[in-house]
Design a protein around this motif. Structure first.
Motif, PDB file in Angstrom:
ATOM      1  N   GLU A   1     -13.313   6.742  -0.888  1.00 11.46           N
ATOM      2  CA  GLU A   1     -13.723   7.407   0.343  1.00 11.46           C
ATOM      3  C   GLU A   1     -13.288   8.866   0.331  1.00 11.46           C
ATOM      4  O   GLU A   1     -12.204   9.195  -0.171  1.00 11.46           O
ATOM      5  N   GLY A   2     -14.121   9.736   0.913  1.00 13.14           N
ATOM      6  CA  GLY A   2     -13.762  11.135   1.091  1.00 13.14           C
ATOM      7  C   GLY A   2     -14.311  12.066   0.035  1.00 13.14           C
ATOM      8  O   GLY A   2     -15.034  11.660  -0.878  1.00 13.14           O
ATOM      9  N   ARG A   3     -13.939  13.340   0.197  1.00 14.76           N
ATOM     10  CA  ARG A   3     -14.346  14.377  -0.749  1.00 14.76           C
ATOM     11  C   ARG A   3     -13.152  15.282  -1.026  1.00 14.76           C
ATOM     12  O   ARG A   3     -12.353  15.555  -0.144  1.00 14.76           O
ATOM     13  N   GLY A   4     -13.060  15.729  -2.263  1.00 11.30           N
ATOM     14  CA  GLY A   4     -11.949  16.601  -2.628  1.00 11.30           C
ATOM     15  C   GLY A   4     -11.244  16.093  -3.863  1.00 11.30           C
ATOM     16  O   GLY A   4     -11.764  15.227  -4.587  1.00 11.30           O
ATOM     17  N   PRO A   5     -10.042  16.597  -4.136  1.00 10.37           N
ATOM     18  CA  PRO A   5      -9.293  16.148  -5.318  1.00 10.37           C
ATOM     19  C   PRO A   5      -9.037  14.646  -5.296  1.00 10.37           C
ATOM     20  O   PRO A   5      -8.798  14.056  -4.242  1.00 10.37           O
ATOM     21  N   ARG A   6      -9.083  14.044  -6.461  1.00  9.45           N
ATOM     22  CA  ARG A   6      -8.901  12.594  -6.588  1.00  9.45           C
ATOM     23  C   ARG A   6      -7.473  12.188  -6.228  1.00  9.45           C
ATOM     24  O   ARG A   6      -6.507  12.820  -6.652  1.00  9.45           O
ATOM     25  N   LEU A   7      -7.355  11.122  -5.450  1.00 11.61           N
ATOM     26  CA  LEU A   7      -6.049  10.565  -5.092  1.00 11.61           C
ATOM     27  C   LEU A   7      -6.126   9.049  -5.213  1.00 11.61           C
ATOM     28  O   LEU A   7      -6.870   8.396  -4.476  1.00 11.61           O
ATOM     29  N   ARG A   8      -5.342   8.495  -6.139  1.00  9.17           N
ATOM     30  CA  ARG A   8      -5.321   7.038  -6.338  1.00  9.17           C
ATOM     31  C   ARG A   8      -4.155   6.470  -5.536  1.00  9.17           C
ATOM     32  O   ARG A   8      -2.996   6.802  -5.795  1.00  9.17           O
ATOM     33  N   LEU A   9      -4.483   5.611  -4.589  1.00  5.37           N
ATOM     34  CA  LEU A   9      -3.514   5.104  -3.611  1.00  5.37           C
ATOM     35  C   LEU A   9      -3.379   3.593  -3.688  1.00  5.37           C
ATOM     36  O   LEU A   9      -4.382   2.873  -3.716  1.00  5.37           O
ATOM     37  N   LEU A  10      -2.136   3.122  -3.693  1.00  7.72           N
ATOM     38  CA  LEU A  10      -1.850   1.690  -3.619  1.00  7.72           C
ATOM     39  C   LEU A  10      -0.961   1.425  -2.419  1.00  7.72           C
ATOM     40  O   LEU A  10       0.036   2.116  -2.203  1.00  7.72           O
ATOM     41  N   ILE A  11      -1.327   0.430  -1.611  1.00  6.08           N
ATOM     42  CA  ILE A  11      -0.494  -0.041  -0.507  1.00  6.08           C
ATOM     43  C   ILE A  11      -0.097  -1.471  -0.842  1.00  6.08           C
ATOM     44  O   ILE A  11      -0.959  -2.308  -1.115  1.00  6.08           O
TER      45      ILE A  11
ATOM     46  N   LEU B   1      -6.375  10.621   4.811  1.00  3.87           N
ATOM     47  CA  LEU B   1      -6.313  11.255   3.497  1.00  3.87           C
ATOM     48  C   LEU B   1      -7.693  11.691   3.010  1.00  3.87           C
ATOM     49  O   LEU B   1      -7.822  12.681   2.283  1.00  3.87           O
ATOM     50  N   ALA B   2      -8.720  10.950   3.426  1.00  2.78           N
ATOM     51  CA  ALA B   2     -10.081  11.249   2.978  1.00  2.78           C
ATOM     52  C   ALA B   2     -10.622  12.561   3.539  1.00  2.78           C
ATOM     53  O   ALA B   2     -11.660  13.049   3.076  1.00  2.78           O
ATOM     54  N   MET B   3      -9.927  13.143   4.506  1.00  2.46           N
ATOM     55  CA  MET B   3     -10.342  14.449   5.024  1.00  2.46           C
ATOM     56  C   MET B   3     -10.136  15.550   3.987  1.00  2.46           C
ATOM     57  O   MET B   3     -10.778  16.604   4.040  1.00  2.46           O
ATOM     58  N   HIS B   4      -9.231  15.310   3.027  1.00  6.96           N
ATOM     59  CA  HIS B   4      -8.895  16.333   2.033  1.00  6.96           C
ATOM     60  C   HIS B   4      -8.961  15.831   0.601  1.00  6.96           C
ATOM     61  O   HIS B   4      -8.775  16.623  -0.326  1.00  6.96           O
TER      62      HIS B   4
ATOM     63  N   VAL C   1     -10.307   9.507  -2.066  1.00 12.46           N
ATOM     64  CA  VAL C   1      -9.266   8.486  -2.134  1.00 12.46           C
ATOM     65  C   VAL C   1      -9.812   7.222  -2.784  1.00 12.46           C
ATOM     66  O   VAL C   1     -10.751   6.605  -2.277  1.00 12.46           O
ATOM     67  N   GLU C   2      -9.233   6.864  -3.913  1.00  8.15           N
ATOM     68  CA  GLU C   2      -9.516   5.580  -4.555  1.00  8.15           C
ATOM     69  C   GLU C   2      -8.330   4.678  -4.227  1.00  8.15           C
ATOM     70  O   GLU C   2      -7.230   4.905  -4.714  1.00  8.15           O
ATOM     71  N   TRP C   3      -8.551   3.704  -3.374  1.00  4.60           N
ATOM     72  CA  TRP C   3      -7.419   2.958  -2.822  1.00  4.60           C
ATOM     73  C   TRP C   3      -7.524   1.463  -3.065  1.00  4.60           C
ATOM     74  O   TRP C   3      -8.602   0.918  -3.296  1.00  4.60           O
ATOM     75  N   ARG C   4      -6.352   0.837  -2.980  1.00  3.25           N
ATOM     76  CA  ARG C   4      -6.265  -0.612  -3.186  1.00  3.25           C
ATOM     77  C   ARG C   4      -5.131  -1.168  -2.334  1.00  3.25           C
ATOM     78  O   ARG C   4      -4.072  -0.547  -2.226  1.00  3.25           O
ATOM     79  N   LEU C   5      -5.367  -2.325  -1.734  1.00  5.92           N
ATOM     80  CA  LEU C   5      -4.363  -3.009  -0.917  1.00  5.92           C
ATOM     81  C   LEU C   5      -3.955  -4.300  -1.611  1.00  5.92           C
ATOM     82  O   LEU C   5      -4.791  -5.160  -1.889  1.00  5.92           O
ATOM     83  N   GLU C   6      -2.649  -4.439  -1.893  1.00  5.75           N
ATOM     84  CA  GLU C   6      -2.091  -5.650  -2.500  1.00  5.75           C
ATOM     85  C   GLU C   6      -0.954  -6.129  -1.598  1.00  5.75           C
ATOM     86  O   GLU C   6       0.203  -5.757  -1.776  1.00  5.75           O
ATOM     87  N   ALA C   7      -1.289  -6.914  -0.603  1.00  9.67           N
ATOM     88  CA  ALA C   7      -0.300  -7.352   0.392  1.00  9.67           C
ATOM     89  C   ALA C   7      -0.690  -8.717   0.935  1.00  9.67           C
ATOM     90  O   ALA C   7      -1.869  -9.005   1.116  1.00  9.67           O
TER      91      ALA C   7
END
Length: 236
Positions: free
Chosen positions: A44-54, A80-83, A86-92
């Motif tokens: 989601e979003g546009r801009g620099p790539r950010l790989r996120l894990l929760i 975060l997707a405003m800037h 975001v490539e994100w994943r939830l493992e909970a």
């Protein structure tokens, strides 16, 4: 030796019949809230790539919210997707302890830039000793900063269980003292990793911050949590 033992640990034995009864009543009266519906990964979003894990327990999974968009994952990703892209994943998963999370994440072999963890409540209720908890948190941080190459790990503090509306006294006090004890161990673990930061949520006394079960966060709490995480991530 006695000076290192908390008052709650000393009183736990004489209070045991009351604590056991209160624990049973709480479990019987508890309103079971399911994990929210919605995607657990995405881009989601546009801009620099950010790989996120929760990663973590029921709070990381978003229990207390109806959908993942209202939960921590959705609220954090939308900010975060405003800037960023975001490539994100939830493992909970509800009920997971620190050891459960280590076992789960060892199966992942993809890198992440930022990792957010939320753990501790189930370690408290399962009477995990502070030293063991601290050791396991170090193992988790080693995994995240090593195998997963995380550049920033934000470790959410063990919740202040003494403030949970669903817990009566003295059970709330005993669990609250143990939660605070484990959080001190958590801070000790975080101090050994320059990539890691400890986030203590300073929440006001507002009934709207608790979900219907009086045990989990509400969407309003997830919004506050996500905003504080966003600020830390942007600073990093």
């Amino acid at each position: 030796m006695l000076s290192s033992i908390g008052a709650d640990q000393i009183l736990r034995v004489p209070l045991l019949p009351i604590l056991a009864l209160q624990g049973l009543v709480v479990r019987r009266k508890a309103k079971f809230l399911p994990e929210p519906t919605g995607s657990r990964d995405g881009r989601e979003g546009r801009g620099p790539r950010l790989r996120l894990l929760i990663a973590g327990d029921s709070s990381a999974a978003g229990v207390g919210a109806g959908t993942q968009r209202q939960a921590l994952s959705g609220q954090l990703v939308s900010r975060l997707a405003m800037h960023h892209t975001v490539e994100w994943r939830l493992e909970a998963t509800t009920g997971h302890t620190t050891q459960d999370t280590i076992n789960r994440l060892q199966e992942l072999h993809e890198p992440f830039d930022v990792v957010v963890t939320a753990l501790g409540v189930n370690d408290v209720t399962r009477a995990v000793h502070k030293q063991r908890f601290e050791t396991q948190q170090r193992q988790l941080l080693t995994l995240l900063t090593g195998q997963m190459r995380a550049q920033k790990v934000i470790v959410t503090a063990v919740p202040q269980m003494a403030r949970f509306p669903a817990l009566p006294q003295p059970l709330a006090w005993v669990l609250g003292q143990q939660a605070a004890r484990l959080d001190r161990g958590l801070q000790n673990a975080v101090a050994g990793f320059p990539q890691a930061a400890h986030l203590a949520l300073d929440l006001p006394d507002d009934p709207a911050l608790a979900a219907l079960d009086g045990y989990h966060p509400s969407p309003k709490t997830y919004a506050i949590w996500a905003e504080e995480l966003t600020q830390i991530i942007h600073q990093a």
